[in-house]
Write a protein that holds these residues in place. Structure first.
Motif: not given
Length: 434
Positions: A282-287
């Motif tokens: 779910r946090t891929l876009g924040q990497i």
């Protein structure tokens, strides 16, 4: 040939304690009691060998395939559980107490020493719990990393409990030779954990990677690209996968298996096609670019390198496209002369990834919920669709490579076998294992 060798090696290893126990044991007892001891010995040796069948040893999983390795792991775990559950109910001997060895004549079978029995009872309760948690892990609402930690610690605890119980409460385990055998086998199992969780992270720490880009492919799918940080990269084959750790210490348990969707011929950078599933994805876009990453791999034998079939059929469902995309890219980059055909199934059109790159030639898009103006295949990747796309000759001569939902793969694999496709020409990789 390698599969046969590994099966023979497994049978030798799992039966060795049983054979040595028979050679070093005392006078025979009633059949049911000998059977009880035999089942207990087999259950313990099978539990210890499960550590080696975890999928993290390339010499095994890359040789016979991850699907075969993990299915073998599952079946044998359940077999060991069955042996262990039956084991105590077959004893009929008279309990005896006193200082160990409790039965110098080797005629009795059960000790009344509670410390020796308690570890067996604890393992007896833990083993079915561990197996049931593994079977139902996809239905349980906790993170994959949490399940993996519980599974590893639980397996280690069971092994240590069984070691104590076997040596101090077993008729055969108390023999000096057998005590050393069980200590060596348990040491090997524990050593495999140290290798996976200590030595491998140490090696990976010296071969770090960096995130170069994170690209959103569809509403729920991302492409993550990495570059080697001060080393030459990864020697892998198109279609293989790695355990990926993003943004954590190399010793962190927060790593997950992902297929490589890039091609070795494209250079040292590696890309992954990842679907959001509610965990860390779910946090891929924040990497951010520059984030440290670590890879353990490559694993798997979902590769067509070196094969001689005239054609390659790629059957993908959803994010199962990832390893097959790597194969397709490699074939295109190297000018592979073999015919290739891709069948790519999704639910709706917005889930189709890399459509511009894939193109339309020899690519069959399948939607189970298509829009009104859809011109591609409709429905599911099933037997009827396979018959429309492939000829009888192609079923017999091509290699079929599959990755996707289990139900799709089961249907396709059954149909391929029915159509006469030899099993060695069917390569598969499933999303998960119960």
């Amino acid at each position: 040939m390698k599969s046969l060798f590994l099966i023979i090696a497994y049978l030798v290893a799992v039966t060795l304690p049983l054979i040595l126990s028979w050679l070093t044991g005392g006078p025979p007892r009633p059949f049911l009691e000998e059977l009880a001891s035999g089942l207990g010995i087999l259950a313990f040796s099978m539990v210890l060998l499960e550590f080696i069948l975890s999928g993290r040893f390339k010499s095994i999983s890359n040789g016979v395939g991850m699907d075969v390795t993990m299915r073998f792991h599952q079946v044998l775990a359940r077999t060991a559980l069955g042996f262990a559950l039956i084991h105590p109910f077959l004893y009929q001997g008279t309990p005896s107490g006193g200082q160990r060895p409790w039965d110098p004549t080797r005629q009795l079978t059960i000790t009344t020493d509670f410390s020796a029995l308690s570890t067996g009872i604890a393992a007896y309760l833990l083993l079915p719990s561990l197996v049931l948690l593994a079977i139902g892990r996809t239905q349980l609402d906790y993170k994959y990393e949490t399940w993996r930690l519980i599974h590893g610690i639980g397996a280690l605890l069971i092994a240590l409990l069984l070691l104590h119980h076997t040596v101090y409460a077993g008729r055969y385990g108390s023999q000096p030779v057998m005590t050393w055998v069980w200590l060596a086998m348990t040491g090997g199992a524990v050593g495999s954990l140290l290798y996976v969780y200590l030595l491998v992270p140490l090696r990976d720490k010296a071969r770090a990677w960096q995130v170069t880009s994170v690209t959103q492919l569809t509403s729920k799918q991302w492409e993550v690209t990495l570059k080697p940080d001060g080393h030459s990269g990864l020697d892998y084959k198109a279609g293989q996968f790695v355990w990926l750790n993003l943004g954590h210490s190399s010793f962190s348990m927060k790593e997950n298996p992902f297929s490589i969707c890039s091609a070795p011929a494209a250079g040292p950078e590696i890309s992954f096609m990842i679907k959001e599933l509610g965990d860390f994805t779910r946090t891929l876009g924040q990497i951010k670019a520059g984030t440290a990453a670590y890879l353990d791999g490559p694993y798997g034998n979902l590769s067509v390198d070196g094969r001689t079939e005239p054609g390659v059929a790629l059957i993908a469902g959803g994010v199962g496209l990832a390893p097959l995309l790597g194969i397709l890219r490699q074939m295109r980059l190297t000018g592979d002369p073999r015919s290739v055909r891709l069948v790519y199934g999704n639910r709706v059109v917005d889930q189709i990834a890399y459509r511009d790159e894939l193109g339309a030639q020899d690519v069959f898009y399948v939607l189970s919920d298509p829009p009104e103006n859809w011109c591609g295949e409709k429905g599911f990747v099933d037997a009827a669709l396979m018959d429309r796309i492939f000829s009888v000759k192609e079923f017999n001569e091509w290699v079929f490579v599959m990755c996707g939902p289990t139900i799709m793969m089961d249907i396709v694999e059954d149909h391929l076998i029915e159509r006469g496709t030899p099993s060695h020409r069917i390569l598969s990789e499933r999303f998960n294992y119960d």
